[in-house]
Design an enzyme around this catalytic site. Structure first.
Site, PDB file in Angstrom:
ATOM      1  N   HIS A  68      57.328  61.579  46.615  1.00  0.00           N
ATOM      2  CA  HIS A  68      56.907  60.486  47.494  1.00  0.00           C
ATOM      3  C   HIS A  68      57.676  60.544  48.799  1.00  0.00           C
ATOM      4  O   HIS A  68      58.787  61.067  48.869  1.00  0.00           O
ATOM      5  CB  HIS A  68      57.125  59.127  46.821  1.00  0.00           C
ATOM      6  CG  HIS A  68      58.517  58.932  46.315  1.00  0.00           C
ATOM      7  ND1 HIS A  68      58.944  59.466  45.128  1.00  0.00           N
ATOM      8  CD2 HIS A  68      59.579  58.283  46.851  1.00  0.00           C
ATOM      9  CE1 HIS A  68      60.217  59.148  44.934  1.00  0.00           C
ATOM     10  NE2 HIS A  68      60.632  58.440  45.974  1.00  0.00           N
ATOM     11  N   HIS A 113      59.031  57.972  51.945  1.00  0.00           N
ATOM     12  CA  HIS A 113      59.319  56.602  52.370  1.00  0.00           C
ATOM     13  C   HIS A 113      58.997  56.470  53.858  1.00  0.00           C
ATOM     14  O   HIS A 113      59.409  57.311  54.659  1.00  0.00           O
ATOM     15  CB  HIS A 113      60.809  56.283  52.221  1.00  0.00           C
ATOM     16  CG  HIS A 113      61.362  56.415  50.831  1.00  0.00           C
ATOM     17  ND1 HIS A 113      61.648  55.329  50.047  1.00  0.00           N
ATOM     18  CD2 HIS A 113      61.691  57.498  50.088  1.00  0.00           C
ATOM     19  CE1 HIS A 113      62.150  55.741  48.886  1.00  0.00           C
ATOM     20  NE2 HIS A 113      62.187  57.057  48.885  1.00  0.00           N
TER      21      HIS A 113
END
Ligand code: AMP
Length: 145
Positions: free
Chosen positions: A107, A109
């Site tokens: 992922h 941010h």
């Protein structure tokens, strides 16, 4: 968790993707989900993940999936910037436990920044209120291209 080893389908983002636990969704398409971080390091902290890739970290993802993911990060950052008018933003991405990673589904941010607001520590921010996150998600979603 090191950089190697098998993808764990019980990780929290896999559960979000399967709808087993809730998230404050910003946007999604067939490849991507963007949702609010529940322990935001700043107001408007969004996470962007690939839906079908089971890469745990940057080393494992295919170039095709990475291209989709990074385009999604840019789209999300544009919407965050349009919605919240930060003075800047940080893109963060951690690999392996020693690299600061805590959820082992790759992922990125997207963290809006203001010069007069201190960034809360990664993994040390308080949990945000669900309604507050949903409202922020709605504002960011409304600013999508
Ligand atoms: P990392 O430490 O880079 O693996 O980032 C994982 C992020 O997931 C952290 O910023 C956490 O605050 C966030 N997080 C953990 N659980 C959830 C959840 N249920 N929904 C949204 N974000 C989460």
């Amino acid at each position: 968790m090191s950089l190697t080893g098998a993808y764990d389908p019980a990780n929290i983002f896999a559960k979000i993707l399967r709808g087993e636990i809730p998230s404050a969704k910003v946007w999604e398409d067939e490849n991507i989900l963007a949702f609010m971080d529940v322990f935001p390091q700043s107001e408007g902290h969004v996470l962007v993940i690939h839906k079908t890739s089971t890469a745990q970290n940057l080393l494992e993802i295919s170039p095709e999936h990475l291209a989709q993911l990074t385009a999604a990060v840019q789209r999300t950052a544009r919407a965050v910037t349009a919605a919240l008018s930060p003075e800047g933003f940080s893109i963060m991405q951690f690999n392996g436990e020693a690299g600061g990673q805590t959820v082992f589904h790759l992922h990125f941010h997207v963290i809006p920044r203001w010069s007069d607001r201190a960034l809360k520590g990664h993994g040390h921010a308080p949990m945000a209120d669900t309604e507050t996150l949903k409202a922020l998600a709605g504002r960011i979603a409304a600013a999508l291209d």
